[in-house]
Design a protein around this motif. Structure first.
Motif, short mmCIF file in Angstrom:
data_model
loop_
_atom_site.label_atom_id
_atom_site.label_comp_id
_atom_site.label_asym_id
_atom_site.label_seq_id
_atom_site.Cartn_x
_atom_site.Cartn_y
_atom_site.Cartn_z
N GLU A 197 -0.30 34.53 90.33
CA GLU A 197 0.85 33.81 90.87
C GLU A 197 1.07 33.99 92.37
OE1 GLU A 197 2.92 31.79 89.01
OE2 GLU A 197 1.48 32.09 87.39
N SER A 198 0.81 35.21 92.89
CA SER A 198 1.13 35.50 94.28
C SER A 198 0.37 36.74 94.75
CB SER A 198 2.64 35.74 94.46
OG SER A 198 3.03 36.90 93.76
N ALA A 199 0.42 36.96 96.06
CA ALA A 199 -0.18 38.16 96.65
C ALA A 199 0.79 38.72 97.68
CB ALA A 199 -1.51 37.82 97.31
N THR A 200 0.85 40.04 97.76
CA THR A 200 1.71 40.72 98.73
C THR A 200 0.83 41.38 99.77
OG1 THR A 200 3.42 41.09 97.08
CG2 THR A 200 3.51 42.46 99.06
N PHE A 201 1.13 41.09 101.04
CA PHE A 201 0.37 41.61 102.17
C PHE A 201 1.27 42.47 103.03
CE2 PHE A 201 -1.53 37.64 100.88
CZ PHE A 201 -2.88 37.92 100.89
N GLU A 202 0.65 43.36 103.81
CA GLU A 202 1.40 44.19 104.75
C GLU A 202 0.69 44.21 106.09
OE1 GLU A 202 3.28 48.22 103.77
OE2 GLU A 202 1.42 48.76 104.81
N ILE A 203 1.48 44.10 107.15
CA ILE A 203 0.95 44.27 108.50
C ILE A 203 2.05 44.90 109.34
CG2 ILE A 203 1.54 41.95 109.29
CD1 ILE A 203 -1.10 42.07 110.92
N ASP A 204 1.70 45.91 110.07
CA ASP A 204 2.67 46.66 110.88
C ASP A 204 3.88 47.11 110.07
OD1 ASP A 204 1.15 46.62 113.15
OD2 ASP A 204 2.27 45.02 114.13
N GLY A 205 3.65 47.51 108.83
CA GLY A 205 4.73 48.02 108.01
C GLY A 205 5.62 46.98 107.38
N LYS A 206 5.37 45.71 107.63
CA LYS A 206 6.18 44.63 107.07
C LYS A 206 5.41 43.98 105.92
CE LYS A 206 8.44 43.74 111.43
NZ LYS A 206 8.65 42.79 112.51
N ARG A 207 6.10 43.76 104.81
CA ARG A 207 5.47 43.13 103.65
C ARG A 207 5.95 41.71 103.47
NH1 ARG A 207 4.56 47.53 98.87
NH2 ARG A 207 3.68 49.13 100.22
N GLU A 208 5.02 40.88 103.02
CA GLU A 208 5.35 39.49 102.71
C GLU A 208 4.57 39.05 101.49
OE1 GLU A 208 5.62 35.07 104.73
OE2 GLU A 208 5.10 36.78 105.97
#
Length: 75
Positions: A39-50
């Motif tokens: 259904e979805s994927a969660t990513f992180e960059i510079d400590g922020k998740r989306e």
């Protein structure tokens, strides 16, 4: 994302070639895949998740000079 699988996502970053990322992997651009399912994927960059679903884009600014764009779409 070009595709979603359990614990994997196929992503396009900064308009580059599609690449498969397993959960836990961090790309040279600094994008880390935290989780993925059908259904979805969660990513992180510079400590922020989306969390992205197919068809969405995420834009991450690491600094004023460097921005990573994560493209999400299903074929």
């Amino acid at each position: 994302m070009v595709g979603l699988f359990t614990n994997k996502a196929v992503v396009v970053i900064n308009g580059g070639q599609p690449r498969t990322m397993p959960v836990g992997q961090t790309t040279p651009e600094g994008v880390r895949l935290i989780s993925a399912d059908s259904e979805s994927a969660t990513f992180e960059i510079d400590g922020k998740r989306e969390t992205l679903r197919p068809g969405q884009k995420g834009v991450y600014a690491k600094s004023e000079e460097h921005t990573s764009e994560l493209q999400s779409h299903v074929r």
